[in-house]
Design a protein around this motif. Structure first.
Motif, PDB file in Angstrom:
ATOM      1  N   SER A  75      10.415 -17.450  14.287  1.00 29.98           N
ATOM      2  CA  SER A  75      10.164 -16.165  14.935  1.00 29.98           C
ATOM      3  C   SER A  75       8.604 -15.973  14.864  1.00 29.98           C
ATOM      4  O   SER A  75       8.072 -16.587  13.905  1.00 29.98           O
ATOM      5  N   LEU A  76       7.991 -15.113  15.527  1.00 29.32           N
ATOM      6  CA  LEU A  76       6.820 -14.851  15.247  1.00 29.32           C
ATOM      7  C   LEU A  76       6.479 -13.293  15.083  1.00 29.32           C
ATOM      8  O   LEU A  76       7.166 -12.515  15.682  1.00 29.32           O
ATOM      9  N   VAL A  77       5.981 -12.915  14.009  1.00 27.03           N
ATOM     10  CA  VAL A  77       6.088 -11.657  13.350  1.00 27.03           C
ATOM     11  C   VAL A  77       4.538 -11.096  13.065  1.00 27.03           C
ATOM     12  O   VAL A  77       3.790 -11.886  12.989  1.00 27.03           O
ATOM     13  N   PHE A  78       4.215  -9.691  12.785  1.00 25.81           N
ATOM     14  CA  PHE A  78       3.172  -9.281  12.584  1.00 25.81           C
ATOM     15  C   PHE A  78       3.132  -8.486  11.088  1.00 25.81           C
ATOM     16  O   PHE A  78       4.117  -7.880  10.865  1.00 25.81           O
ATOM     17  N   SER A  79       2.161  -8.698  10.351  1.00 29.81           N
ATOM     18  CA  SER A  79       2.047  -8.016   9.160  1.00 29.81           C
ATOM     19  C   SER A  79       0.563  -7.654   8.870  1.00 29.81           C
ATOM     20  O   SER A  79      -0.231  -8.303   9.012  1.00 29.81           O
ATOM     21  N   SER A  80       0.707  -6.399   8.188  1.00 32.03           N
ATOM     22  CA  SER A  80      -0.663  -5.636   8.275  1.00 32.03           C
ATOM     23  C   SER A  80      -1.226  -6.144   6.696  1.00 32.03           C
ATOM     24  O   SER A  80      -2.533  -5.925   6.407  1.00 32.03           O
ATOM     25  N   GLY A  81      -0.482  -6.961   5.644  1.00 29.48           N
ATOM     26  CA  GLY A  81      -0.828  -7.301   4.500  1.00 29.48           C
ATOM     27  C   GLY A  81      -1.576  -6.071   3.711  1.00 29.48           C
ATOM     28  O   GLY A  81      -1.335  -4.881   3.903  1.00 29.48           O
ATOM     29  N   THR A  82      -2.116  -6.531   2.777  1.00 34.38           N
ATOM     30  CA  THR A  82      -2.888  -5.474   1.797  1.00 34.38           C
ATOM     31  C   THR A  82      -4.176  -4.822   2.420  1.00 34.38           C
ATOM     32  O   THR A  82      -4.655  -3.854   2.052  1.00 34.38           O
ATOM     33  N   THR A  83      -4.665  -5.438   3.381  1.00 36.33           N
ATOM     34  CA  THR A  83      -6.068  -5.280   3.788  1.00 36.33           C
ATOM     35  C   THR A  83      -5.720  -4.095   4.946  1.00 36.33           C
ATOM     36  O   THR A  83      -6.831  -3.275   5.319  1.00 36.33           O
ATOM     37  N   GLY A  84      -4.767  -3.930   5.629  1.00 36.21           N
ATOM     38  CA  GLY A  84      -4.439  -3.385   6.908  1.00 36.21           C
ATOM     39  C   GLY A  84      -4.875  -3.789   8.022  1.00 36.21           C
ATOM     40  O   GLY A  84      -4.529  -3.562   9.166  1.00 36.21           O
ATOM     41  N   LYS A  85      -5.408  -5.055   8.040  1.00 35.87           N
ATOM     42  CA  LYS A  85      -5.538  -5.990   9.294  1.00 35.87           C
ATOM     43  C   LYS A  85      -4.311  -6.639   9.776  1.00 35.87           C
ATOM     44  O   LYS A  85      -3.714  -7.131   8.853  1.00 35.87           O
ATOM     45  N   THR A  86      -4.264  -6.595  10.789  1.00 35.73           N
ATOM     46  CA  THR A  86      -2.771  -7.126  11.426  1.00 35.73           C
ATOM     47  C   THR A  86      -2.896  -8.810  11.451  1.00 35.73           C
ATOM     48  O   THR A  86      -3.818  -9.175  12.017  1.00 35.73           O
ATOM     49  N   LYS A  87      -2.290  -9.480  10.790  1.00 35.97           N
ATOM     50  CA  LYS A  87      -2.248 -11.009  11.149  1.00 35.97           C
ATOM     51  C   LYS A  87      -0.750 -11.389  11.620  1.00 35.97           C
ATOM     52  O   LYS A  87       0.295 -10.602  11.511  1.00 35.97           O
ATOM     53  N   ARG A 100      -3.056   4.639   3.404  1.00 39.18           N
ATOM     54  CA  ARG A 100      -2.070   3.711   3.110  1.00 39.18           C
ATOM     55  C   ARG A 100      -2.003   2.768   4.132  1.00 39.18           C
ATOM     56  O   ARG A 100      -2.063   3.113   5.293  1.00 39.18           O
ATOM     57  N   THR A 101      -1.764   1.705   3.915  1.00 44.77           N
ATOM     58  CA  THR A 101      -1.658   0.591   4.828  1.00 44.77           C
ATOM     59  C   THR A 101      -0.096   0.704   5.339  1.00 44.77           C
ATOM     60  O   THR A 101       0.841   1.546   4.894  1.00 44.77           O
ATOM     61  N   LYS A 102       0.293   0.177   6.473  1.00 49.47           N
ATOM     62  CA  LYS A 102       1.550  -0.021   6.966  1.00 49.47           C
ATOM     63  C   LYS A 102       2.696  -0.206   6.125  1.00 49.47           C
ATOM     64  O   LYS A 102       3.675  -0.007   6.137  1.00 49.47           O
ATOM     65  N   ASN A 103       2.473  -1.175   5.120  1.00 45.20           N
ATOM     66  CA  ASN A 103       3.450  -1.538   4.265  1.00 45.20           C
ATOM     67  C   ASN A 103       3.351  -0.868   2.602  1.00 45.20           C
ATOM     68  O   ASN A 103       3.591  -1.142   1.782  1.00 45.20           O
ATOM     69  N   MET A 104       2.589   0.603   3.018  1.00 44.28           N
ATOM     70  CA  MET A 104       2.509   1.529   1.977  1.00 44.28           C
ATOM     71  C   MET A 104       1.870   1.202   0.765  1.00 44.28           C
ATOM     72  O   MET A 104       1.674   1.688  -0.317  1.00 44.28           O
ATOM     73  N   LYS A 105       0.745   0.131   0.707  1.00 47.33           N
ATOM     74  CA  LYS A 105      -0.122  -0.031  -0.169  1.00 47.33           C
ATOM     75  C   LYS A 105      -1.450   0.822   0.127  1.00 47.33           C
ATOM     76  O   LYS A 105      -1.736   1.010   1.122  1.00 47.33           O
ATOM     77  N   LEU A 106      -2.012   1.308  -0.990  1.00 43.34           N
ATOM     78  CA  LEU A 106      -3.093   2.179  -0.859  1.00 43.34           C
ATOM     79  C   LEU A 106      -4.182   1.461  -0.187  1.00 43.34           C
ATOM     80  O   LEU A 106      -4.814   0.148  -0.296  1.00 43.34           O
ATOM     81  N   ALA A 107      -4.883   2.091   0.638  1.00 42.88           N
ATOM     82  CA  ALA A 107      -6.080   1.661   1.472  1.00 42.88           C
ATOM     83  C   ALA A 107      -7.372   2.048   0.698  1.00 42.88           C
ATOM     84  O   ALA A 107      -7.768   3.211   1.074  1.00 42.88           O
ATOM     85  N   ARG A 108      -7.773   1.361  -0.124  1.00 46.56           N
ATOM     86  CA  ARG A 108      -8.782   1.630  -0.854  1.00 46.56           C
ATOM     87  C   ARG A 108     -10.033   1.807  -0.215  1.00 46.56           C
ATOM     88  O   ARG A 108     -10.906   2.776  -0.517  1.00 46.56           O
ATOM     89  N   LYS A 109     -10.536   1.137   0.849  1.00 42.60           N
ATOM     90  CA  LYS A 109     -11.655   1.355   1.495  1.00 42.60           C
ATOM     91  C   LYS A 109     -11.740   2.631   2.114  1.00 42.60           C
ATOM     92  O   LYS A 109     -12.697   3.415   2.195  1.00 42.60           O
ATOM     93  N   ALA A 110     -10.588   2.958   2.741  1.00 41.54           N
ATOM     94  CA  ALA A 110     -10.481   4.428   3.424  1.00 41.54           C
ATOM     95  C   ALA A 110     -10.602   5.413   2.480  1.00 41.54           C
ATOM     96  O   ALA A 110     -11.202   6.525   2.620  1.00 41.54           O
ATOM     97  N   ILE A 111     -10.022   5.251   1.208  1.00 41.43           N
ATOM     98  CA  ILE A 111     -10.012   6.438   0.316  1.00 41.43           C
ATOM     99  C   ILE A 111     -11.435   6.580  -0.245  1.00 41.43           C
ATOM    100  O   ILE A 111     -11.906   7.685  -0.455  1.00 41.43           O
ATOM    101  N   ALA A 112     -12.156   5.512  -0.384  1.00 35.68           N
ATOM    102  CA  ALA A 112     -13.439   5.624  -0.890  1.00 35.68           C
ATOM    103  C   ALA A 112     -14.330   6.216  -0.111  1.00 35.68           C
ATOM    104  O   ALA A 112     -15.166   6.990  -0.162  1.00 35.68           O
ATOM    105  N   ALA A 113     -14.097   5.937   1.354  1.00 36.21           N
ATOM    106  CA  ALA A 113     -14.681   6.375   2.379  1.00 36.21           C
ATOM    107  C   ALA A 113     -14.684   7.909   2.516  1.00 36.21           C
ATOM    108  O   ALA A 113     -15.587   8.890   2.804  1.00 36.21           O
ATOM    109  N   ALA A 114     -13.365   8.125   2.249  1.00 34.63           N
ATOM    110  CA  ALA A 114     -12.927   9.865   2.448  1.00 34.63           C
ATOM    111  C   ALA A 114     -13.691  10.500   1.490  1.00 34.63           C
ATOM    112  O   ALA A 114     -14.024  11.999   1.424  1.00 34.63           O
TER     113      ALA A 114
END
Length: 502
Positions: free
Chosen positions: A148-160, A483-497
């Motif tokens: 199968s081909l799937v998509f994952s946001s990983g820890t960065t939030g970037k979809t791969k 948070r990213t789609k897999n519920m991990k902290l989006a640290r860059k977004a938190i820092a920016a906010a």
């Protein structure tokens, strides 16, 4: 086990499937009914001329139809392309061409766009009429063993985009069966989308081994636990940390007089039949882990990534609370010179990326059969793996010292009044901590939390001490981008906010 054997094993089985949509409507089916409905989808795909190597896009919320179309792809040797479970923002025609789909199967409610009449677009409705072939299928050559081909946001939030291996899936599910087993009357419940490949692996496991399966949307998770009474659950830490808080709130002051009250309340909230629970996907607070073990539910911490599959887990008879366990497959995990976790297997879960940056591909799939996870860890003397933090989240001080924020965050989380603590490189010299707490407007509580931060500082070297504390009552969620789609902290977004306005 073999994925290709699942469909045949469903025939004649009365095992229950319960799927609940976002309106609370329940679909009750048996494995035998899924077998019949999947064969009907197979016939629809055959009528369109599809066969091995043809790609079938699946765009829909989790549900019974999702499972039938997925299994039909397996039966025909087609390659499913599991699109994220929200309604696509790109036009159907663009998605169909971008991923070279022979067919795009979409939720009927999403087929109201301007290009909904595309000749490769099909409704996922199981009662749809037999289609008429209007476009030639386009079988493609894939890497051997592609499932199968799937998509994952990983820890960065970037979809791969990842290429999932059939052999890797089968190996992991066999390891899981060896570690946790199956018992009569077992029932699994999930609230995560089927587009998340871990959920598909678990429903493959349930379908193959005759385990009842329940899927509910997130808003119905806590009522679902009580109503459907699962015996095992796999979920991110937010579930367990919330259950801990709900249990304490439900018990109230009476817990001090009745030592067993918290145990009974936790059993009630989780349905009363729980055999075990597994946490992963992000670090969990040690207090939550201890709470479950102290009150009668085995909560096993595990660690994995979609690229490699499950890397390590605690399991029955082999537990060290605070670690992520021993390698799921003996000898498969090593550490690089800088402590990064490297997984080597004959059959990794993923064969590589089909959509990513060259840098991500090069830094992750470092050699044939080897994946670098991006996590820094250490083994203890007994072979249990302890995650220190994410390699990319390391903070470098002005004198060149490198350290990870996660251990400091763990120390801050020792105070139960803190919902979430995020340690960041401050906008000014020194570290900053963004602390989410429901008591952010309570002056006395804020002063007590500042004192707690100072106590943590006293245990840290000068370069790692927190100089700036920002309190907020805001929850950190996927919806607000924290948070990213897999519920991990989006640290860059938190820092920016929080840091740029501090």
């Amino acid at each position: 086990m073999r994925i290709a054997d699942i469909l045949a094993r469903l025939q004649g089985r009365s095992t229950a499937l319960i799927l609940v949509d976002d309106k609370g409507q329940e679909t009750h089916k048996t494995f035998d009914e899924l077998h019949r409905d999947t064969l009907n989808v197979v016939e629809r795909l055959r009528a369109l001329g599809l066969g091995p190597g043809c790609r079938v896009g699946i765009a829909a919320p989790s549900g019974y139809g999702w499972m039938a179309w997925d299994l039909a792809c397996v039966e025909l040797g087609c390659i499913s392309v599991a699109l994220p479970n929200e309604r696509p923002t790109r036009p159907w025609a663009e998605l169909i061409e971008a991923y070279q789909l022979s067919v795009m199967a979409a939720d009927p409610a999403w087929l109201d766009g301007g290009d909904a009449s595309h000749d490769r677009l099909q409704s996922m409705a199981l009662d749809a009429p037999m289609p008429v072939k209007t476009a030639e299928p386009r079988p493609l050559v894939h890497q051997p063993g592609t499932h199968s081909l799937v998509f994952s946001s990983g820890t960065t939030g970037k979809t791969k985009g990842l290429i999932i291996s059939a052999a890797g899936t089968e190996r992991l599910l066999q390891l899981y069966h060896d570690a946790f087993g199956v018992e009569a009357q077992d029932r699994f419940m999930t609230f995560l989308p089927f587009a998340n490949y871990q959920q598909r692996m678990i429903y493959y496991f349930c379908l193959y081994h005759g385990v009842e399966f329940v899927s509910v949307p997130f808003p119905l998770l806590f009522t679902g636990l009580k109503k459907y009474q699962p015996t095992f659950v796999i979920a991110p830490p937010i579930l367990y940390e919330t259950l801990q808080a709900l249990t304490r709130a439900s018990a109230g002051a009476q817990a001090a007089q009745d030592p067993d009250l918290l145990t009974r309340k936790l059993a009630e909230l989780t349905g009363g039949r729980m055999r075990y629970m597994i946490t992963g996907m992000a670090p969990i607070k040690r207090a939550a882990l201890d709470f479950f073990w102290q009150h009668g539910i085995s909560l096993y911490e595990a660690f994995g990534i979609t690229e490699a599959g499950m890397v390590a887990w605690n399991k029955p008879g082999q537990v060290r609370v605070g670690s992520v366990g021993k390698p799921a497959e003996a000898g498969s995990v090593s550490l690089s010179d800088e402590g990064e976790v490297i997984v080597r297997r004959d059959a990794l879960l993923s064969l590589g990326y089909f959509e990513s940056s060259e840098e991500d591909a090069r830094s992750t799939f470092i050699e044939p059969g080897a994946v670098a996870t991006g996590d820094i860890a250490e083994f203890d003397a007994d072979g249990f793996l302890h995650i220190v933090g994410r390699k990319k989240d390391a903070i470098i001080t002005s004198n060149g010292e490198k350290f990870h924020p996660e251990p400091i965050e763990s120390m801050l989380h020792a105070d139960p009044r803190i919902s979430v603590a995020v340690v960041l490189a401050g906008a000014r010299q020194g570290l900053a901590a963004v602390i989410s707490t429901k008591l952010h407007e309570d002056g006395a509580a804020v002063q007590a939390l500042r004192a707690h931060v100072q106590q943590v500082n006293q245990q840290l070297p000068a370069q790692q001490q927190i100089k700036q504390v920002i309190f907020t009552g805001q929850d950190f969620s996927i919806e607000n981008g924290m948070r990213t789609k897999n519920m991990k902290l989006a640290r860059k977004a938190i820092a920016a906010a929080f840091l740029e306005s501090a």
